[in-house]
Scaffold this active site. Structure first.
Site, short mmCIF file in Angstrom:
data_model
loop_
_atom_site.label_atom_id
_atom_site.label_comp_id
_atom_site.label_asym_id
_atom_site.label_seq_id
_atom_site.Cartn_x
_atom_site.Cartn_y
_atom_site.Cartn_z
N ALA B 15 0.86 -1.20 -0.05
CA ALA B 15 -0.16 0.04 0.06
C ALA B 15 0.94 1.28 -0.02
O ALA B 15 2.04 1.18 0.44
CB ALA B 15 -1.04 0.00 1.13
N CYS B 16 0.10 2.30 -0.43
CA CYS B 16 0.87 3.58 -0.33
C CYS B 16 1.42 3.94 1.01
O CYS B 16 0.83 3.51 2.16
CB CYS B 16 -0.08 4.73 -0.71
SG CYS B 16 0.45 6.38 -0.34
N PRO B 17 2.63 4.23 1.25
CA PRO B 17 3.57 4.94 0.23
C PRO B 17 4.60 4.09 -0.12
O PRO B 17 5.46 4.27 -0.65
CB PRO B 17 4.25 6.19 0.99
CG PRO B 17 4.11 5.70 2.25
CD PRO B 17 3.18 4.68 2.49
N MET B 18 4.53 2.83 -0.05
CA MET B 18 5.48 1.64 -0.12
C MET B 18 6.03 1.61 -1.47
O MET B 18 7.21 1.65 -1.65
CB MET B 18 5.03 0.25 0.39
CG MET B 18 4.81 0.39 2.07
SD MET B 18 6.32 1.08 3.04
CE MET B 18 7.76 -0.01 2.37
#
Lengths: 129, 192
Positions: B15-18
Site C-alpha cells: 500500500a501507499c507509500p511503499m
C-alpha cells in the site's frame, strides 16, 4: 524540497498521516523534519507506537489495514529514519510528562520550539497533524 | 510486446507509500539512463509514480496493465537531463569570461567538476568545489560576489548556479558551455 511537520496527536490514524507523508517526501528527495509534541510523542514512544489507539468507533477498519497490507507504524518509523527523516521530540512536553530520551525510539533529537522553527524557517511545505 | 528493463521491482500487494519508497531505494542502485519496471497492485501507484518522477527529475515512460498488476516503467535521469527543465537564468559565454580575464578583471571562477577533472586542467585561479560537495562547502564563497560557475559542459554548473541562488547568493552565473570548449589559459595541479 524541504518539508517540516508537526505531529501533535497520538492516535494510529495520526501516525499514518504523519509517516506516510514523511516517507513519501523523503523518497522524493525531500529533507524532512518532524516535531513531536504533546500526544504526538506517542508516535515515537518505544512501546506506545506499537499499539496506538484507533479513534472510537473505527476499530472495524483494523481489517482493512490488514487486507491492504499497510505496514505497521513501527516499521514506518524505522523506514523514515533509514531515509534520513529528522525527528525532534519536544523537550517541554517530555518534562511535563516526565519522559526521558530513552523512552523513545533510537536516533531522535530532543529540542524546543525554536529548534523546530529553525528547521521550518526555510521549508517549502509545513504541515500540522 | 515486452519492454526490457534493467531492473524489476516487485511492489505487488504493497500500500501507499511503499511502492514509492521501494522505487526510490531501487532507483539508487541503477545507473543514470537505466530503466526500472515497477510491478504494483496499488491502484494509486500510477498517479503517484508519475508525480514522483516529476518531482525527482526522473522520466516516467508509461504503465501497462496485466490483470491486477500494473507495470510501471521509469528511466533514471542522467545529470545532463536533470537541468534541462528550467535552466538558471544568468549565464555568461566563454568569450565573456575570457575577455574579463584578459582585461585583468578580478572575477571569481568556481569549478564544480570532480577534483580529478579539475586537477588535470583548469582556468588559473579557479576555485574547485565539486558539485557533490557544494551543499557542505558553499559557505567558502562570498554570497555578495558574482560567481562564474563552470564545469565540463554547462550542466553541472547550471545545477550549481541554482543551488547557490537557493542559498541566497546574489549572482551565480553559469558559464556556457564549459571547459570542453574553453580555449583560454589553463593550468594544471598535477605532474602530467
Amino acid at each position: 524540497m524541504k518539508v517540516a511537520i508537526i505531529a501533535a496527536n497520538g492516535g494510529m490514524f495520526d501516525a499514518y498521516k504523519v509517516f506516510n507523508i514523511a516517507t513519501a517526501a523523503a523518497a522524493t528527495d525531500a529533507e524532512v523534519g518532524i516535531f513531536f509534541t504533546f500526544e504526538g510523542l506517542n508516535l515515537i514512544h518505544k512501546e506506545m507506537h506499537k499499539q496506538l489507539p484507533m479513534p472510537a468507533g473505527t476499530e472495524h477498519f483494523q481489517e482493512g489495514f490488514k487486507r491492504e497490507n499497510v505496514p505497521p507504524v513501527d516499521q514506518l518509523v524505522e523506514m523514515a529514519q533509514e531515509m534520513g527523516v529528522k525527528m525532534i521530540a519536544c523537550q517541554m512536553t517530555m518534562d511535563v510528562m516526565t519522559l526521558q530520551k530513552e523512552h523513545f525510539v533510537d536516533g531522535i533529537d530532543v529540542g524546543g520550539a525554536a529548534s523546530f522553527l529553525h528547521f521550518a524557517s526555510d521549508a517549502d511545505i509545513t504541515l500540522t497533524f | 510486446m515486452s519492454i526490457s528493463a534493467d531492473k524489476v521491482l516487485d511492489a505487488k500487494g504493497l500500500a501507499c507509500p511503499m511502492p514509492i519508497v521501494k522505487t526510490k531505494k531501487t532507483m539508487n542502485e541503477l545507473e543514470p539512463g537505466q530503466v526500472i519496471e515497477v510491478q504494483a497492485t496499488d491502484k494509486g501507484s500510477t498517479t503517484d509514480l508519475k508525480a514522483w518522477a516529476e518531482s525527482t527529475g526522473n522520466q516516467y515512460l508509461g504503465t501497462i496493465t496485466e490483470g491486477d498488476v500494473l507495470k510501471h516503467y521509469l528511466r533514471k535521469a542522467s545529470e545532463d537531463e536533470l537541468s534541462d527543465e528550467s535552466p538558471h537564468p544568468h549565464t555568461a559565454t566563454l568569450e565573456e569570461v575570457l575577455n574579463k580575464l584578459d582585461g585583468n578583471e578580478k572575477i571569481k571562477i568556481l569549478d564544480v567538476r570532480e577534483s580529478a577533472e579539475y586537477a588535470f586542467s583548469h582556468i588559473p585561479n579557479a576555485i574547485s568545489i565539486p558539485l557533490g560537495e557544494l551543499e557542505q562547502r558553499f559557505n567558502e564563497l562570498n554570497p555578495e560576489e558574482d560567481v562564474y560557475i563552470i564545469c565540463r559542459s554547462g550542466s553541472r554548473s547550471d545545477m550549481a548556479a541554482k543551488k547557490l541562488a537557493e542559498k541566497g547568493f546574489k549572482k551565480p552565473i553559469n558559464v556556457v558551455s564549459g571547459m570542453k570548449a574553453w580555449t583560454g589559459p589553463t593550468e594544471t595541479s598535477v605532474e602530467k
